[in-house]
Design a protein around this motif. Structure first.
Motif, short mmCIF file in Angstrom:
data_model
loop_
_atom_site.label_atom_id
_atom_site.label_comp_id
_atom_site.label_asym_id
_atom_site.label_seq_id
_atom_site.Cartn_x
_atom_site.Cartn_y
_atom_site.Cartn_z
N GLU A 104 0.82 -1.23 0.00
CA GLU A 104 0.00 0.00 0.00
C GLU A 104 0.84 1.27 0.00
OE1 GLU A 104 -2.33 -0.61 3.53
OE2 GLU A 104 -0.60 -0.52 4.86
N ASP A 121 0.93 -0.19 -6.75
CA ASP A 121 0.77 -1.18 -5.68
C ASP A 121 0.22 -2.50 -6.23
OD1 ASP A 121 1.79 -0.11 -3.34
OD2 ASP A 121 -0.01 1.07 -2.94
N THR A 178 0.23 3.69 -3.03
CA THR A 178 -1.09 4.34 -2.91
C THR A 178 -1.03 5.46 -1.88
OG1 THR A 178 -2.18 2.26 -3.47
CG2 THR A 178 -3.55 3.96 -2.46
#
Length: 332
Positions: free
Chosen positions: A39, A198, A42
């Motif tokens: 993540e 990601d 992001t």
């Protein structure tokens, strides 16, 4: 408001400029320290999204708060209200950072970050870190290509008003709206590129594709600006903003991969230095060319710069050190 206090204005601007150096480099650093490997990109793109949201507010808020009046005293009053509001927001954020913000979570969010945090702090030297980065050929290529792309974006944003007014006289309001369109579409581009990274981890390929699309967008914008249809300028500028701003989190994250285990703050700081240097050079250069040869010649300069950047990006090797560290630690 008070012309005799102009040096105070310059001092404030210098302080804000110094602060911006640190703020622009924060997204990749905070994302790496607080978010896991699935993540992190992001998170970086959302931070860039927030940065662009502030710029969008800068396009929207001043025209609303400051009416177009002849009375200088009344104008001064409205400008002072806007500045006090800005100072209030900045002060509130400063207090929140002091009270709420923590340097890092109790446990590292990724194996790569755990490996960095396990190193003794006495081993770290900022100067040595910069020297190691400058010896990294792939990072040097990325630093130059990032500077070329973002420098073009800075020049385009700065000179946008002049370009639009030259071809569409009296359209000052729409020139501001075109700038807003570039920023808003760029926010979407930044968010999508982070999520895509990601999902796929294709740093080199995605960076190259976005760079090529930035070049295509710049060429289309260059040859459609003078057609006489303002809606076409909105569309092409929006397309250009989508890819050029979408490149920001890509550059930060690709740099973090190429330079692991160096601090993400150092690598993103060097990227921003490159962008500022090229941005100043391109803004001055394009402005001079526009004055002598017209807007198309000025935009063709940016097209040639983006073409050079695309070629250089193709030569960057996909040396994903952070991903490799996560995989190695997973296996052991």
């Amino acid at each position: 408001l008070r012309p005799h206090l102009f040096p105070v204005t310059v001092l404030g601007q210098v302080i804000c400029g110094l602060a911006q150096v640190f703020i622009l480099g924060m997204p990749s650093r905070i994302a790496s320290v607080w978010f896991g490997s699935h993540e992190v990109s992001t998170a970086c793109s959302i931070a860039v999204f927030g940065n662009q949201l502030g710029i969008a507010a800068g396009f929207l808020v001043p025209p609303v708060l400051i009416p177009n009046v002849e009375d200088v005293e009344k104008l001064a009053y409205h400008i002072s209200i806007m500045f006090f509001m800005t100072a209030g927001v900045a002060s509130a954020l400063f207090i929140l950072v002091i009270i709420v913000f923590k340097e890092k979570p109790p446990n590292p969010p990724s194996r790569a970050q755990a490996s960095i945090q396990s190193r003794p702090t006495v081993e770290y030297s900022y100067v040595q870190s910069i020297l190691r980065l400058l010896r990294n050929a792939n990072f040097l290529l990325l630093m130059v290509t990032y500077g070329l792309n973002v420098g073009c974006f800075y020049a385009l944003s700065t000179l946008l008003n002049r370009m639009v007014i030259r071809h569409y006289p009296g359209e000052e309001v729409n020139a501001g709206r075109i700038g807003l369109t570039i920023v808003l579409s760029g926010m979407v581009g930044a968010l999508i590129s982070g999520i895509w990274l990601d999902k796929t981890k294709t740093y080199k390929q995605t960076t190259l594709v976005v760079y090529i699309m930035s070049l295509v967008g710049m060429i289309v914008y260059t040859f459609t600006l003078s057609l006489g249809h303002l809606w076409v300028v909105f569309v092409t500028a929006g397309l250009l903003g989508f890819f050029m701003t979408g490149y920001l989190p890509l550059g930060f994250e690709f740099a973090a991969e190429l330079t692991y285990p160096e601090s993400e703050g150092t690598s993103s700081g060097l990227l921003n230095v490159s962008a500022q240097i090229f941005g100043i050079a391109f803004t001055i250069g394009q402005g001079q060319i526009m004055d002598r040869f017209g807007t198309k010649a000025g935009n063709l300069l940016l097209c040639s710069v983006l073409f050079l950047g695309t070629i250089m990006t193709a030569f960057i090797k996909s040396d994903l050190r952070r991903q490799q560290a996560d995989l190695e630690n997973e296996q052991t």
